[in-house]
Design a protein around this motif. Structure first.
Motif, PDB file in Angstrom:
ATOM      1  N   GLU A  66      -1.010 -14.622   3.679  1.00 29.14           N
ATOM      2  CA  GLU A  66      -2.005 -14.158   2.573  1.00 29.14           C
ATOM      3  C   GLU A  66      -3.211 -13.779   3.508  1.00 29.14           C
ATOM      4  O   GLU A  66      -3.755 -12.436   2.928  1.00 29.14           O
ATOM      5  N   GLU A  67      -3.529 -13.980   4.586  1.00 27.12           N
ATOM      6  CA  GLU A  67      -4.656 -13.512   5.181  1.00 27.12           C
ATOM      7  C   GLU A  67      -4.099 -12.057   5.929  1.00 27.12           C
ATOM      8  O   GLU A  67      -4.976 -11.186   6.059  1.00 27.12           O
TER       9      GLU A  67
ATOM     10  N   ASP B 277      -1.961  -9.993   4.222  1.00 27.91           N
ATOM     11  CA  ASP B 277      -1.867  -9.152   3.028  1.00 27.91           C
ATOM     12  C   ASP B 277      -3.275  -8.630   2.839  1.00 27.91           C
ATOM     13  O   ASP B 277      -3.585  -7.570   2.487  1.00 27.91           O
ATOM     14  N   ASN B 278      -4.524  -9.897   2.861  1.00 27.45           N
ATOM     15  CA  ASN B 278      -5.534  -9.458   2.738  1.00 27.45           C
ATOM     16  C   ASN B 278      -6.249  -8.290   3.785  1.00 27.45           C
ATOM     17  O   ASN B 278      -7.024  -7.204   3.319  1.00 27.45           O
TER      18      ASN B 278
END
Length: 279
Positions: free
Chosen positions: A107-108, A110-111
């Motif tokens: 997720e990090e 992706d962000n």
């Protein structure tokens, strides 16, 4: 009797000497334009707001900035990003990358890629957990974006040196490479001059700094006062045909950094000019 002394002292002699100097200056080839650029790593200004950082950059004539989140937060809106770039433009500065950014989850990652896309840069400096490198490899292909992993020296359990990074990315997409922190690399006992040549094809960004010792206890210092031979480093950059930024990361006197930044920038430019004349 006309001697050399009274000839040079006369108007005719002075004119002849001036003409000779002019002819020599025109005959001397101009130094070749460098392939690399000099910039600033945003972390150098961790204690300052963006306006203050840009004013310091203006004072030392720097025009490239590695963007840190304390100047442009990850959740910035399109309007905030546009205002940020406008402020940089008013100071003659280009934001060329984002980071370093620690990334411990998919997720990090992706962000981080989404943030870089929204900011409008094509280079991320990151520190991903090693087991996530296959996922980073997937993202650089998806976004057509380069990702440079930052080394942090002997305290760094993940990526202490450029060599460690290279061994982990050499068989991955060529857009996955190194943000070469030459100071931390030296503190880990490595030869930063040799390494910039050795891993040049995978070095996308350089954090330009010098350190007081080639050990864990080495501290960041003014560029001309440390153990890394900067003239040799500049020559290695040319030999490697490095085309990215050398962004000064000044971590001494961080609440009053301008004097050290100015000294380091002046020293680096002097080295570049003087070594170019000899090549």
């Amino acid at each position: 009797m006309i001697t050399r002394r009274n000839f040079l002292g006369g108007a005719t002699g002075a004119l002849a000497l001036a003409t000779l100097k002019s002819d020599l200056a025109e005959a001397a080839p101009a130094p070749a334009e460098e392939l690399f650029q000099l910039g600033a790593a945003g972390y150098s200004f961790v204690h300052f707001k963006l306006d203050q950082a840009l004013e310091m950059m203006k004072k030392v004539d720097l025009h490239y900035l590695a963007i840190k989140d304390f100047h442009l937060p990850y959740n910035s809106s399109a309007e905030q990003i546009a205002a940020f770039h406008q402020k940089l433009k008013e100071h003659g500065v280009t934001g060329y990358c984002v980071g370093p950014i620690y990334m411990k989850t998919t997720e990090e990652i992706d962000n981080g890629f989404d943030y870089a896309r929204r900011v409008g840069v094509k280079l991320i400096v990151g520190i991903p957990n090693p087991e996530l490198l296959p996922y980073v490899d997937k993202k650089v292909k998806e976004y057509d974006m380069r990702y440079a992993i930052h080394n942090h020296g002997p305290e760094d359990k993940l990526y202490p040196t450029a060599e460690v990074i290279y061994e982990q990315v050499k068989n991955l997409d060529p857009r996955l490479g190194i943000c070469f922190d030459m100071g931390h690399n030296k503190r880990a006992g490595k030869d930063s001059v040799a390494d910039v040549e050795k891993y040049a094809k995978r070095i996308f960004d350089i954090h330009l700094k010098n350190v007081t010792a080639a050990t864990k206890d080495g501290k960041t210092c003014e560029l001309g006062r440390g153990v890394i031979e900067i003239p040799a480093f500049v020559k290695a950059l040319r030999k490697a045909k490095y085309t990215g930024c050398c962004s000064l990361e000044y971590e001494k006197d961080m609440k009053e950094p301008l004097a050290g930044i100015a000294e380091s920038v002046g020293y680096f430019r002097g080295v570049v000019e003087s070594t170019a004349r000899r090549t």
